[in-house]
Design an enzyme around this catalytic site. Structure first.
Site, PDB file in Angstrom:
ATOM      1  N   HIS A 144       9.156   3.105  -5.044  1.00 56.67           N
ATOM      2  CA  HIS A 144       8.973   3.373  -6.042  1.00 56.67           C
ATOM      3  C   HIS A 144       9.797   3.976  -7.325  1.00 56.67           C
ATOM      4  CE1 HIS A 144       5.563   2.640  -4.208  1.00 56.67           C
ATOM      5  NE2 HIS A 144       5.616   3.877  -3.062  1.00 56.67           N
TER       6      HIS A 144
HETATM    7 ZN    ZN Z   1       3.733   5.114   1.573  1.00 58.75          ZN
END
Ligand code: ZN
Length: 403
Positions: A144
């Protein structure tokens, strides 16, 4: 297959700092302790059928390594011990760089960032330079993280840095060596927004151009309000302005089990076959396994068709690519340790029995109830309908890649 050369990235320093990650306290220690307790890093000899394993200790990545993707400002802020200590002293965050909420500053953050990036880079470099067939870095897989921002428990984009390092490989070819093709496959419960966005390009930009070097394919849960929100997390639609045949997504509904994974796996293989990767990077996040606190999917570790172990067996045993196995999410630490230990044994070509008893070691009490390696499926219903899975099956965009 003939014997595989496997490298496993770990060091005391890596474990020490990776264990400080606020979202996964001590997980690194628990994982590597179980792998070691099962003797997987011991004197496994090359018997001509299995694998020989070599442990490599990562070097801490420097600012130059990190700015291969991250912005200079972000790297300078992240690596400066004074900035994180002053944030800690004032109990404050730093919104601009995402160092707040689920990515708080923590003591040891600069060392953590350098070591985790260095670990994935060491693994990628071993593959790129021909020293290994499979490289394992369970502390990596921070999918992320963005160019200038931490996000979703991820401070450093080690997956992207590893892919960029692999892109510099030279593949022997006639009459001239060619650039490598790299497939990124993400099995984490959450969409790989950082990685997918980094390599995304709209189809109109791609039109008429050469086949790109990187294909990303993320299999994840997507629902309104579920992290991370991204238009790229939906099932691709050629009509969308954002459509890119090299940025693929297979969102799955709640309760996804091995049955669903077995059903969609041929689509994954088709994408792989059409792209023809030299390297595959698999983000093996285990937050979709049954028993994870997220409680969204109901995936099993076991070796039935479609289980996590079955998928990794396919990649390691049949794909004929140099393979990088990375970690990722997984918030039931003993289950993450079970899973990554089992996947390590698969990578080595000597899968452990899922009935194997957890060996006696310092973390043994954490495995209470079963005290075995398996992470079985639970009782939740698989909500992926036959109708939806048929849509995934026909959603095949491999045609434009034909070369
Ligand atoms: Zn995850």
């Amino acid at each position: 297959m003939s014997s595989r050369r496997v490298v496993y990235v770990v060091s005391n320093e890596l474990v020490k700092y990776a264990s400080l990650l606020p979202s996964n306290r001590n997980r690194s220690l628990i994982v590597h302790s179980l792998v070691k307790a099962f003797g997987l890093l011991g004197d496994l000899q090359d018997d001509g059928q299995g694998a020989c394993v070599r442990v490599i200790r990562p070097y801490p990545a420097g600012a130059r390594d990190l700015t291969a993707y991250h912005s200079r400002d972000y790297v300078e802020f992240l690596l400066n011990p004074e900035t994180t200590s002053s944030l800690l002293a004032n109990s404050s965050g730093h919104a601009e760089y995402g160092l707040e909420e689920d990515c708080p500053p923590f003591k040891g953050l600069p060392e953590y960032a350098r070591l985790v990036a260095g670990a994935s880079l060491a693994a990628a470099t071993a593959l790129r330079d021909g020293h290994a067939d499979i490289a394992i870095c369970w502390d990596g897989g921070r999918h992320h993280a963005h160019k200038s921002q931490a996000s979703g428990f991820c401070y450093i984009a080690d997956c992207i840095l590893a892919i960029l390092a692999m892109k510099r490989a030279s593949i022997p070819s006639q009459p001239y060596p060619r650039k490598p093709r790299i497939m990124y496959l993400d099995l984490d419960l959450h969409f790989s927004d950082g990685v997918s966005q980094a390599f995304w390009s709209s189809a109109s930009v791609r039109a008429g151009g050469a086949v790109p070097q990187v294909l990303t394919l993320s299999i994840h849960h997507a629902a309104p309000g579920f992290f991370p929100a991204s238009p790229l997390a939906s099932l691709p639609n050629v009509e969308d302005a954002s459509f890119d045949p090299f940025t693929l997504s297979i969102p799955l509904a709640k309760g996804a089990s091995g049955t669903t994974f077995a059903r969609i796996w041929p689509a994954v293989e088709r994408a792989k076959d059409a792209f023809g990767p030299d390297f595959v990077v698999v983000q093996c996040g285990v937050d979709g396994l049954a028993g994870d606190p997220n409680g969204v999917w109901n995936w099993s570790l076991g070796d039935s068709d479609g289980s996590l172990g079955w998928c990794i067996s396919r990649v390691c045993g049949h794909w004929k690519c140099k393979t990088l196995l990375l970690g990722g999410g997984g918030y039931n630490s003993p289950n993450a340790a079970r899973a990554w230990t089992y996947l390590t044994s698969i990578a080595l070509g000597h899968p452990l029995s899922l009935d194997a008893n957890i060996p006696d070691h310092a973390a043994y009490p954490l495995y209470e109830h079963s005290f075995t390696l398996d992470v079985p499926q639970g009782n939740a219903q698989d909500q992926n309908s036959d109708e939806y899975l048929s849509e995934v099956e026909i959603n095949d965009h491999t045609e434009p890649w034909s070369q």
